[in-house]
Design an enzyme around this catalytic site. Structure first.
Site, mmCIF file in Angstrom:
data_model
loop_
_atom_site.group_PDB
_atom_site.id
_atom_site.type_symbol
_atom_site.label_atom_id
_atom_site.label_comp_id
_atom_site.label_asym_id
_atom_site.label_seq_id
_atom_site.Cartn_x
_atom_site.Cartn_y
_atom_site.Cartn_z
ATOM 1 N N HIS A 169 19.043 31.359 0.256
ATOM 2 C CA HIS A 169 19.142 30.491 1.446
ATOM 3 C C HIS A 169 20.547 30.471 2.042
ATOM 4 O O HIS A 169 20.742 29.932 3.137
ATOM 5 C CB HIS A 169 18.739 29.048 1.102
ATOM 6 N N ASP A 205 10.338 34.817 -3.495
ATOM 7 C CA ASP A 205 10.464 33.377 -3.736
ATOM 8 C C ASP A 205 9.451 32.632 -2.851
ATOM 9 O O ASP A 205 9.065 33.126 -1.783
ATOM 10 C CB ASP A 205 11.897 32.946 -3.377
ATOM 11 N N HIS A 207 9.985 30.155 -1.026
ATOM 12 C CA HIS A 207 10.611 29.743 0.237
ATOM 13 C C HIS A 207 11.154 30.952 1.000
ATOM 14 O O HIS A 207 11.662 31.897 0.395
ATOM 15 C CB HIS A 207 11.758 28.765 -0.055
ATOM 16 N N ASP A 294 8.970 30.211 -8.126
ATOM 17 C CA ASP A 294 8.393 28.950 -7.637
ATOM 18 C C ASP A 294 7.053 29.160 -6.932
ATOM 19 O O ASP A 294 6.489 28.212 -6.371
ATOM 20 C CB ASP A 294 9.386 28.162 -6.766
HETATM 21 N N1 Q9C Z 1 16.101 17.599 -0.848
HETATM 22 C C1 Q9C Z 1 15.133 27.842 -3.770
HETATM 23 O O1 Q9C Z 1 14.013 27.961 -4.230
HETATM 24 N N2 Q9C Z 1 13.843 21.300 -1.035
HETATM 25 N N3 Q9C Z 1 15.491 26.782 -3.020
HETATM 26 C C2 Q9C Z 1 14.110 20.365 -0.037
HETATM 27 C C3 Q9C Z 1 15.293 18.243 0.091
HETATM 28 C C4 Q9C Z 1 14.673 22.450 -0.950
HETATM 29 C C5 Q9C Z 1 14.527 25.765 -2.716
HETATM 30 C C6 Q9C Z 1 14.172 18.989 -0.586
HETATM 31 C C7 Q9C Z 1 14.060 23.626 -1.631
HETATM 32 C C8 Q9C Z 1 15.050 24.725 -1.822
HETATM 33 C C9 Q9C Z 1 16.197 28.829 -4.087
HETATM 34 ZN ZN ZN Z 2 12.329 28.834 -3.588
#
Ligand code: Q9C
Ligand code: ZN
Length: 353
Positions: A169, A205, A207, A294
């Site tokens: 990200h 991943d 995301h 994930d």
């Molecule tokens: N606090 C990876 O899997 N979640 N990142 C948002 C807000 C963010 C995931 C919740 C998820 C990020 C590398």
């Molecule tokens: Zn992720």
């Protein structure tokens, strides 16, 4: 395959992230990497080692994908946070004000002297705490990515950069999504710099790999492909749609394969076939796989339903591309299962490579 693991990873240990109006314990915890390491000791895939790269080469590799002003910010961030208020030494740094984008009339060309403002300038969410050890850990992770890329460019069939915090990200000049330095992008660029004419990044991943997409968006020499939860409902929301196909010279060299929350392995695997066809058509000479686990059915913050045994087949399919491959460790928050799932994927790859 060799695994390069990050001895500094545990220096990054956020306490809490903002979630729906309150602070909740971080999902991205040091135990994630320890579970993978433990599983690799039970089921060895090859040598387990820490990276040996000199400081100047590492700084250069980081500087190939991140801006100087962002790297300067990250390096000095903790000292500045504590300088704001000595009591901050006990607290994670999280942003609370953002410039959004030029669309809103805000400027991002003037660096604020106020650290809290600068933290917002370089962040896109409030879920990625910056701590005393974040820089050391992120830099150690980048060293793993560089070492893995070097191993593969020296002739290894594959290598694994086992590092945290994750990276996909993080963009040219921003952090977010638990990521600070984009390890996959650093590996892809290092492969290019070692002479690979065309490098593909295939992000598995849950995301969307927004940071990697943004880093390579206008380039034709690095293809970025991502399979992920549809950003209409899933994080990171503001990027990852099918109509983002690259720009300028990079037009046609970004592929987003978004799937609805709830997608199971049959559909996911068919989508992986589509992704691998794009890699094949591109004519990649090397592959980087940002490996998020994930997509697992038990993941607490994600919505696909892959089972532990499915990851063997994922690895086998990736091996089918027949390319020198670097894996980076990304998401996966079902902590007790992340070691099994990661090693299943890598074992599946190694078995059929
Ligand atoms: N606090 C990876 O899997 N979640 N990142 C948002 C807000 C963010 C995931 C919740 C998820 C990020 C590398
Ligand atoms: Zn992720």
């Amino acid at each position: 395959m060799k695994t390069f693991h990050n001895p500094h990873h545990a220096a990054h240990a956020g306490q809490q992230e903002m979630f729906r109006g309150r602070m909740v314990p971080c999902h991205e915890v040091p135990a994630r990497l320890d579970f993978v390491l433990a599983e690799l000791q039970r089921r060895p895939l090859g040598a387990l080692q820490t990276p040996e790269v000199d400081d100047a080469a590492l700084d250069a590799a980081i500087g190939r994908v991140h801006s100087a002003r962002y790297v300067d910010f990250l390096r000095g961030a903790w000292a500045e946070w504590v300088a704001m208020d000595p009591a901050n030494a006990e607290r994670d740094a999280l942003p609370s004000v953002w410039p959004l984008s030029n669309r809103h009339g805000f400027r991002n060309d003037v660096l604020p002297a106020n650290f809290a403002a600068r933290l917002g300038l370089f962040s896109f969410d409030s879920g990625s705490p910056l701590t005393a050890g974040t820089w050391a850990a992120a830099r150690g992770g980048a060293a793993c990515a560089l070492a893995a890329a070097r191993d593969v460019s020296a002739g290894a069939r594959s290598a694994f950069a086992l590092s945290r915090p994750p990276g996909h990200h993080a963009g040219p000049d921003f952090l977010g999504g638990y990521c600070f330095l984009n390890n996959a992008a650093i590996a892809a660029q290092a492969l290019r710099d070692a002479g690979h004419a065309k490098v593909a990044v295939l992000d598995v991943d849950y995301h969307h790999g927004n940071g990697t997409q943004t880093i390579f968006y206008e380039r034709a020499d690095v293809l970025t492909v991502s399979i992920h939860g549809d950003p209409v409902t899933e994080y990171p929301f503001f990027l990852g749609h099918a109509d983002e196909r690259g720009a300028g010279a990079g037009e046609g060299f970004n592929v987003n394969l978004a799937l609805p929350r709830g997608t199971g392995f049959d559909t996911w695997r068919a989508t992986l076939t589509t992704a691998l066809q794009a890699v094949q058509r591109f004519g990649a000479t090397a592959l980087v796989v940002p490996m998020g686990l994930d997509t697992f059915e038990g993941d607490p913050i994600s919505g696909f339903t892959l089972k532990s045994a499915d990851y063997f087949a994922v690895g086998e399919a990736l091996a089918g591309a027949g390319l020198p491959t670097v894996f980076t460790f990304e998401g996966g928050y079902a902590v007790e299962a992340v070691g099994t799932n990661a090693v299943n994927l890598l074992e599946g790859f190694q078995r059929s490579a």
